[in-house]
Design a protein around this motif. Structure first.
Motif, mmCIF file in Angstrom:
data_model
loop_
_atom_site.group_PDB
_atom_site.id
_atom_site.type_symbol
_atom_site.label_atom_id
_atom_site.label_comp_id
_atom_site.label_asym_id
_atom_site.label_seq_id
_atom_site.Cartn_x
_atom_site.Cartn_y
_atom_site.Cartn_z
ATOM 1 N N GLY A 294 0.786 -1.162 0.469
ATOM 2 C CA GLY A 294 -0.174 -0.270 0.224
ATOM 3 C C GLY A 294 0.671 1.942 -0.477
ATOM 4 N N MET A 295 1.872 1.198 0.349
ATOM 5 C CA MET A 295 2.869 2.571 -0.006
ATOM 6 C C MET A 295 3.985 2.462 -0.573
ATOM 7 S SD MET A 295 4.458 1.695 3.933
ATOM 8 C CE MET A 295 3.781 2.051 6.097
ATOM 9 N N GLY A 296 3.564 1.803 -1.763
ATOM 10 C CA GLY A 296 3.717 1.614 -2.886
ATOM 11 C C GLY A 296 5.796 0.392 -3.126
ATOM 12 N N LEU A 297 5.874 -0.273 -2.350
ATOM 13 C CA LEU A 297 7.114 -0.737 -1.936
ATOM 14 C C LEU A 297 6.456 -2.472 -1.925
ATOM 15 C CD1 LEU A 297 7.570 0.116 1.984
ATOM 16 C CD2 LEU A 297 8.517 1.452 -0.407
ATOM 17 N N GLU A 298 7.652 -3.196 -2.588
ATOM 18 C CA GLU A 298 6.977 -4.595 -2.993
ATOM 19 C C GLU A 298 8.814 -5.414 -1.404
ATOM 20 O OE1 GLU A 298 8.733 -6.686 -6.532
ATOM 21 O OE2 GLU A 298 7.434 -4.901 -7.216
ATOM 22 N N ALA A 299 7.808 -6.762 -1.631
ATOM 23 C CA ALA A 299 8.148 -7.732 -0.456
ATOM 24 C C ALA A 299 9.082 -8.153 -1.843
ATOM 25 C CB ALA A 299 7.327 -8.370 -0.347
ATOM 26 N N ALA A 300 10.698 -8.501 -0.594
ATOM 27 C CA ALA A 300 12.027 -9.162 -1.357
ATOM 28 C C ALA A 300 11.533 -10.701 -1.806
ATOM 29 C CB ALA A 300 13.061 -8.537 -0.353
ATOM 30 N N ASN A 301 12.289 -11.130 -2.290
ATOM 31 C CA ASN A 301 12.464 -12.362 -2.272
ATOM 32 C C ASN A 301 13.368 -13.628 -1.294
ATOM 33 O OD1 ASN A 301 14.139 -12.618 -3.891
ATOM 34 N ND2 ASN A 301 12.481 -12.708 -5.973
ATOM 35 N N ALA A 302 13.436 -14.573 -1.490
ATOM 36 C CA ALA A 302 14.770 -14.697 -0.703
ATOM 37 C C ALA A 302 15.822 -14.820 -1.501
ATOM 38 C CB ALA A 302 14.498 -16.577 -0.424
ATOM 39 N N ASP A 303 16.127 -14.628 -2.565
ATOM 40 C CA ASP A 303 17.315 -14.318 -3.603
ATOM 41 C C ASP A 303 17.855 -12.870 -2.780
ATOM 42 O OD1 ASP A 303 17.882 -17.519 -4.294
ATOM 43 O OD2 ASP A 303 17.122 -17.201 -6.307
ATOM 44 N N GLU A 304 16.891 -11.819 -3.208
ATOM 45 C CA GLU A 304 17.227 -10.687 -3.468
ATOM 46 C C GLU A 304 17.472 -10.342 -1.624
ATOM 47 O OE1 GLU A 304 13.491 -8.988 -6.086
ATOM 48 O OE2 GLU A 304 13.015 -9.865 -4.958
ATOM 49 N N ALA A 305 16.506 -10.963 -0.711
ATOM 50 C CA ALA A 305 17.368 -11.200 1.080
ATOM 51 C C ALA A 305 18.905 -11.061 1.303
ATOM 52 C CB ALA A 305 15.778 -11.642 1.639
ATOM 53 N N ARG A 306 18.876 -12.076 0.506
ATOM 54 C CA ARG A 306 20.534 -12.879 0.200
ATOM 55 C C ARG A 306 21.470 -12.142 -0.562
ATOM 56 N NH1 ARG A 306 17.677 -18.422 -1.135
ATOM 57 N NH2 ARG A 306 17.419 -19.204 0.965
ATOM 58 N N GLU A 307 21.521 -11.470 -1.083
ATOM 59 C CA GLU A 307 22.069 -10.566 -1.656
ATOM 60 C C GLU A 307 22.186 -8.969 -1.021
ATOM 61 O OE1 GLU A 307 22.538 -7.739 -6.229
ATOM 62 O OE2 GLU A 307 20.835 -9.012 -5.833
ATOM 63 N N MET A 308 20.737 -8.520 -0.482
ATOM 64 C CA MET A 308 21.171 -7.521 0.247
ATOM 65 C C MET A 308 22.296 -7.374 1.348
ATOM 66 S SD MET A 308 17.291 -6.913 0.066
ATOM 67 C CE MET A 308 17.143 -5.221 1.337
ATOM 68 N N LEU A 309 21.506 -9.041 1.830
ATOM 69 C CA LEU A 309 22.620 -9.500 3.566
ATOM 70 C C LEU A 309 23.424 -10.505 3.662
ATOM 71 C CD1 LEU A 309 19.493 -10.832 5.266
ATOM 72 C CD2 LEU A 309 20.947 -8.764 5.509
ATOM 73 N N ASP A 310 24.418 -10.239 1.878
ATOM 74 C CA ASP A 310 25.053 -10.802 1.460
ATOM 75 C C ASP A 310 25.815 -11.939 2.916
ATOM 76 O OD1 ASP A 310 28.166 -11.394 0.571
ATOM 77 O OD2 ASP A 310 29.289 -10.682 1.830
ATOM 78 N N LEU A 311 24.250 -13.334 2.126
ATOM 79 C CA LEU A 311 24.062 -14.241 2.567
ATOM 80 C C LEU A 311 24.728 -15.192 1.544
ATOM 81 C CD1 LEU A 311 21.050 -14.270 3.914
ATOM 82 C CD2 LEU A 311 22.914 -13.173 5.288
ATOM 83 N N LYS A 312 25.846 -16.201 2.303
ATOM 84 C CA LYS A 312 26.400 -17.496 1.557
ATOM 85 C C LYS A 312 25.620 -18.146 0.678
ATOM 86 C CE LYS A 312 25.890 -20.812 5.351
ATOM 87 N NZ LYS A 312 27.244 -21.984 6.453
ATOM 88 N N GLY A 313 24.585 -18.776 1.134
ATOM 89 C CA GLY A 313 23.251 -19.152 0.132
ATOM 90 C C GLY A 313 22.731 -20.953 1.049
ATOM 91 N N GLY A 314 21.659 -21.112 0.414
ATOM 92 C CA GLY A 314 20.925 -22.130 1.290
ATOM 93 C C GLY A 314 21.961 -23.966 1.214
ATOM 94 N N ASP A 315 22.831 -23.600 -0.005
ATOM 95 C CA ASP A 315 22.911 -25.051 -0.559
ATOM 96 C C ASP A 315 24.499 -24.856 0.244
ATOM 97 O OD1 ASP A 315 24.607 -22.526 -1.782
ATOM 98 O OD2 ASP A 315 25.236 -23.556 -3.767
ATOM 99 N N ARG A 316 25.321 -23.889 1.485
ATOM 100 C CA ARG A 316 26.672 -24.043 2.149
ATOM 101 C C ARG A 316 25.760 -24.095 3.510
ATOM 102 N NH1 ARG A 316 29.947 -19.180 0.230
ATOM 103 N NH2 ARG A 316 31.043 -20.185 1.893
ATOM 104 N N THR A 317 24.994 -24.934 3.374
ATOM 105 C CA THR A 317 24.275 -24.753 5.326
ATOM 106 C C THR A 317 24.374 -26.717 5.487
ATOM 107 O OG1 THR A 317 22.201 -25.176 5.358
ATOM 108 C CG2 THR A 317 22.860 -22.905 4.938
ATOM 109 N N ASN A 318 24.280 -26.954 6.426
ATOM 110 C CA ASN A 318 24.482 -28.437 7.419
ATOM 111 C C ASN A 318 22.981 -28.771 6.712
ATOM 112 O OD1 ASN A 318 26.854 -28.167 7.052
ATOM 113 N ND2 ASN A 318 27.595 -27.926 9.712
ATOM 114 N N ILE A 319 22.014 -28.040 6.297
ATOM 115 C CA ILE A 319 20.885 -28.309 6.341
ATOM 116 C C ILE A 319 20.458 -29.089 5.328
ATOM 117 C CG2 ILE A 319 17.898 -27.912 6.684
ATOM 118 C CD1 ILE A 319 19.249 -25.194 7.917
#
Length: 309
Positions: free
Chosen positions: A284-309
């Motif tokens: 409603g504010m003209g914003l958009e929810a980030a998807n998971a890959d966009e969140a990874r880029e914004m937070l400089d995450l390693k990616g789900g393939d590099r966990t022990n899960i």
């Protein structure tokens, strides 16, 4: 002009609310997995996870209780998985760190200081409990200190950072921001910082709009462009704080860990319900929810393939 992306985190069960407070609080591994997947499908890019004893709903940091729901979520969703190192305020740090050390997630929560964590006022609102541990745990918080000393924080950082895990820095008061600045200056954490400012817990900062503005101004002064700001509001103020923070350029966290409510006097039936409400607010504010890959880029995450899960 492209719409600004907002990371929605969802904390699906936590350790604050007890099973008697809501029939919708996820308890079993199946409940937690289904609730997490529903939240991700509704638009949450990050899922923040605790485990509970499946018999009585007591918070539990045994990695064996995390594994069943982590595997299912990983199979059915691309969401960023964020494991608690907070556990429950009564737990020592070695107990709290076990799931994150075992599974090396993309993100782990990290409370940035020792504090009172007063849950006992909930005894005024809830009288009937299914399990004896519930009122006892709430009453015990009257004389309980959630211990996260500088040594504890350094231990968490130096144990989990080599695994490639980054952190959701939970800051419940102004001093926690200064503690984080200390660790940044020492080189034990690195930008971009994911700072979750937490409002409305007794023992931390309140939930007045001035409190939110104060925490944002302080973080801006200390960290400049080195951080992503997010907020959570405890209880009934959850969505009003979401709206205020989103309008100020922030990311947001919702979920039944933080609030059981879906509206005035009405319990939320799912975590996805709260995610959808938050998403409607930001869209409603003209914003958009980030998807998971966009969140990874914004937070400089390693990616789900590099966990022990």
């Amino acid at each position: 002009m492209a719409k600004r992306k907002v990371i929605i985190s969802c904390a699906v069960t936590g350790a604050i609310h007890t099973p008697s407070m809501s029939p919708y609080l996820p308890i079993t591994a199946e409940d937690i997995a289904e609730s997490a997947i529903g939240a991700a499908e509704a638009g949450a890019a990050i899922i923040h996870l605790h485990a509970r004893n499946p018999v009585d709903g007591r918070p539990d940091q045994n990695p064996d209780l995390f594994e069943p729901f982590l595997k299912v979520i990983k199979q059915r969703s691309d969401a960023v998985l964020n494991l608690t190192t907070g556990g429950h305020p009564s737990m020592p740090v070695e107990e709290r760190i076990r799931p994150a050390r075992t599974f090396a997630p993309e993100v782990a929560s990290l409370n940035m200081g020792t504090m009172g964590f007063g849950l006992f006022p909930m005894l005024e609102r809830y009288k009937d409990f299914k399990h004896d541990w519930e009122p006892a745990a709430l009453e015990a918080s009257r004389d309980l200190v959630f211990k996260n000393t500088y040594a504890d924080i350094e231990h968490l950082l130096t144990t989990l950072s080599p695994l490639g895990t980054r952190f959701e820095f939970e800051c419940y008061d102004t001093s926690h921001l200064y503690n984080l600045k200390y660790f940044l200056d020492r080189g034990l954490v690195k930008a971009p910082l994911f700072i979750q400012t937490c409002f409305g817990i007794l023992g931390g900062i309140g939930s007045h709009p001035d409190d939110i503005m104060h925490m944002k101004r302080t973080a801006d002064r200390l960290f400049g462009d080195q951080y992503q700001w997010s907020v959570l509001g405890a209880g009934a103020r959850q969505m009003s704080i979401v709206a205020m923070a989103a309008s100020m350029g922030g990311n947001i966290r919702v979920g039944l860990e933080d609030s059981l409510w879906g509206g005035p006097g009405r319990l939320a039936e799912t975590n996805a319900e709260q995610v959808r409400t938050a998403r409607q607010i930001i869209e409603g504010m003209g914003l958009e929810a980030a998807n998971a890959d966009e969140a990874r880029e914004m937070l400089d995450l390693k990616g789900g393939d590099r966990t022990n899960i």
